[in-house]
Design an enzyme around this catalytic site. Structure first.
Site, PDB file in Angstrom:
ATOM      1  N   PRO A 176       0.830  -1.208   0.000  1.00 34.63           N
ATOM      2  CA  PRO A 176       0.000   0.000   0.000  1.00 34.63           C
ATOM      3  C   PRO A 176       0.863   1.256   0.000  1.00 34.63           C
ATOM      4  CG  PRO A 176       0.033  -1.003   2.173  1.00 34.63           C
ATOM      5  CD  PRO A 176       0.717  -1.961   1.265  1.00 34.63           C
TER       6      PRO A 176
ATOM      7  N   GLN B 256      -6.686  -1.475   1.727  1.00 33.40           N
ATOM      8  CA  GLN B 256      -6.091  -1.250   3.047  1.00 33.40           C
ATOM      9  C   GLN B 256      -6.963  -0.246   3.804  1.00 33.40           C
ATOM     10  OE1 GLN B 256      -2.734   1.277   4.196  1.00 33.40           O
ATOM     11  NE2 GLN B 256      -1.666  -0.588   4.839  1.00 33.40           N
TER      12      GLN B 256
ATOM     13  N   TYR C 284      -0.610   4.865  13.042  1.00 37.51           N
ATOM     14  CA  TYR C 284      -2.020   5.210  12.885  1.00 37.51           C
ATOM     15  C   TYR C 284      -2.833   4.546  14.014  1.00 37.51           C
ATOM     16  CZ  TYR C 284      -0.226   7.176   8.607  1.00 37.51           C
ATOM     17  OH  TYR C 284       0.503   7.927   7.715  1.00 37.51           O
TER      18      TYR C 284
ATOM     19  N   GLY D 281       7.203  -1.818  -2.508  1.00 38.23           N
ATOM     20  CA  GLY D 281       6.501  -0.555  -2.503  1.00 38.23           C
ATOM     21  C   GLY D 281       6.883   0.323  -3.675  1.00 38.23           C
TER      22      GLY D 281
END
Length: 369
Positions: free
Chosen positions: A23, A98, A177, A312
């Site tokens: 992601p 995600q 997060y 990524g």
């Protein structure tokens, strides 16, 4: 030894290779959080990945971290994703959404709401807003009775996502997060059932996973974790013990996978591989670091017991990354200035290898006419 180009069973899916597109935030959604035709083209270009994990998608309004990010908080947002999932599937791919709740890493300029978190402790650094970078504000500490509602938001968004064609979801439990904030011993200073001991700090993560499994099934549910990473000032104590306890709790759900970032020492990561007997995805590089995942790093982690390896930034500039890795072709560097600028430049205009190789010959032929 397992190779990158062997198949792998993931829930009900057969992955044709073990390369996962990690992601990555690209902020190309509409201001109201809907996916766009350009996003459909972007993910379709990369559908040869064994599995695509989308950019972070906010599960509710207060969970939006950055402007320009997409959501699964409303039916209208979910409907907009159908073009993306259809495009990926038509091109032979598989895609998980995600689910990313920013928690305290947010700003009222973006959401119109005060950010929430486990405690009234601000993150470190600045956050993007529609008015430019701003210091991260002090969040409102969630009342005990409010915490389950935020956990359920992952399940509600997952249900919308699967209805919109996603093959499953990945809970973003990493990088500072909301789930990561509850795991943290600095962001989480609670003294109720969601803070203090390891057993209490992992409770929110387990409840978010449970809500998601109840909504869409365990075989469609994964989670991403970053042991010991300390992003946004969310530090953790006793990293091996914390994550061993979390994986022990998660093991009863028979999840599709756990996705670990290599943010702690190798011995701890290998211990977590032992603790988790399900499918393990490893991302060998630290997010926002200077290194890119390459074939050598992928082979190394497959040899250590990873089932899948996520790449990524190489996927940003190499839509045909799977073939480039398979054939040992050059990997194009991405342009960091275009990561968050919006528009199709640095998003849809990276060519596949055959076009890149043909360009000089075409230019020479044109000049000779």
């Amino acid at each position: 030894m397992t190779t990158l180009f062997e198949r792998h069973q993931l829930g009900d899916l057969i992955l044709p290779n073990r390369i996962v597109m990690a992601p990555m935030t690209r902020v190309r959604a509409t201001p109201d959080g809907r996916a766009t035709p350009s996003m459909a083209a972007y993910y379709a270009q990369r559908a040869t990945a064994g599995l695509i994990v989308s950019e972070g998608v906010h599960p509710n309004r207060v969970g939006q971290s950055n402007p320009g990010t997409p959501g699964l908080a409303t039916d209208e947002q979910a409907d907009s994703w159908r073009a993306v999932t259809d495009a990926v599937h038509v091109n032979g791919g598989r895609i998980f959404a995600q689910l990313m709740h920013g928690g305290r890493v947010s700003h009222p300029d973006t959401t119109g709401l005060q950010p929430v978190g486990p405690s009234a402790v601000p993150a470190t650094g600045e956050v993007f807003t529609p008015n430019g970078p701003r210091p991260v504000p002090v969040p409102r500490a969630l009342a005990t009775a409010e915490v389950p509602e935020q956990a359920r938001s992952y399940g509600e968004a997952a249900r919308r996502g699967v209805a919109a064609g996603f093959d499953g979801v990945e809970l973003h439990g990493a990088n500072g997060y909301l789930i990561s904030q509850f795991l943290s011993s600095t962001a989480n200073r609670r003294t109720d059932a969601y803070g203090g001991s390891i057993a209490r700090r992992i409770r929110f993560a387990v409840e978010a996973v449970e809500a998601t499994v109840d909504a869409i099934g365990a075989g469609r549910t994964g989670i991403r974790l970053s042991p010991g990473a300390s992003f946004w000032g969310a530090e953790e104590t006793d990293v091996p013990g914390l994550y061993a306890a979390l994986l022990a709790e998660l093991s009863r759900f028979d999840l599709a996978y756990v996705h670990l970032e290599a943010t702690t020492d190798p011995d701890t990561l290998l211990g977590l591989r032992t603790a988790w007997d399900g499918t393990l995805i490893v991302n060998p590089t630290v997010p926002m670091g200077s290194r890119r995942t390459d074939r050598a790093a992928a082979d190394h982690w497959l040899g250590l017991g990873a089932d899948l390896v996520s790449f990524g930034r190489p996927f940003i500039s190499n839509p045909d990354l799977v073939e480039r890795v398979r054939a040992g072709l050059p990997i194009v560097e991405d342009d960091e200035a275009t990561w968050y600028q919006g528009g199709d430049g640095g998003y849809l205009d990276y060519p596949t290898y055959r076009y890149a190789a043909a360009a000089p010959a075409l230019a020479a032929a044109s000049a000779a006419r």
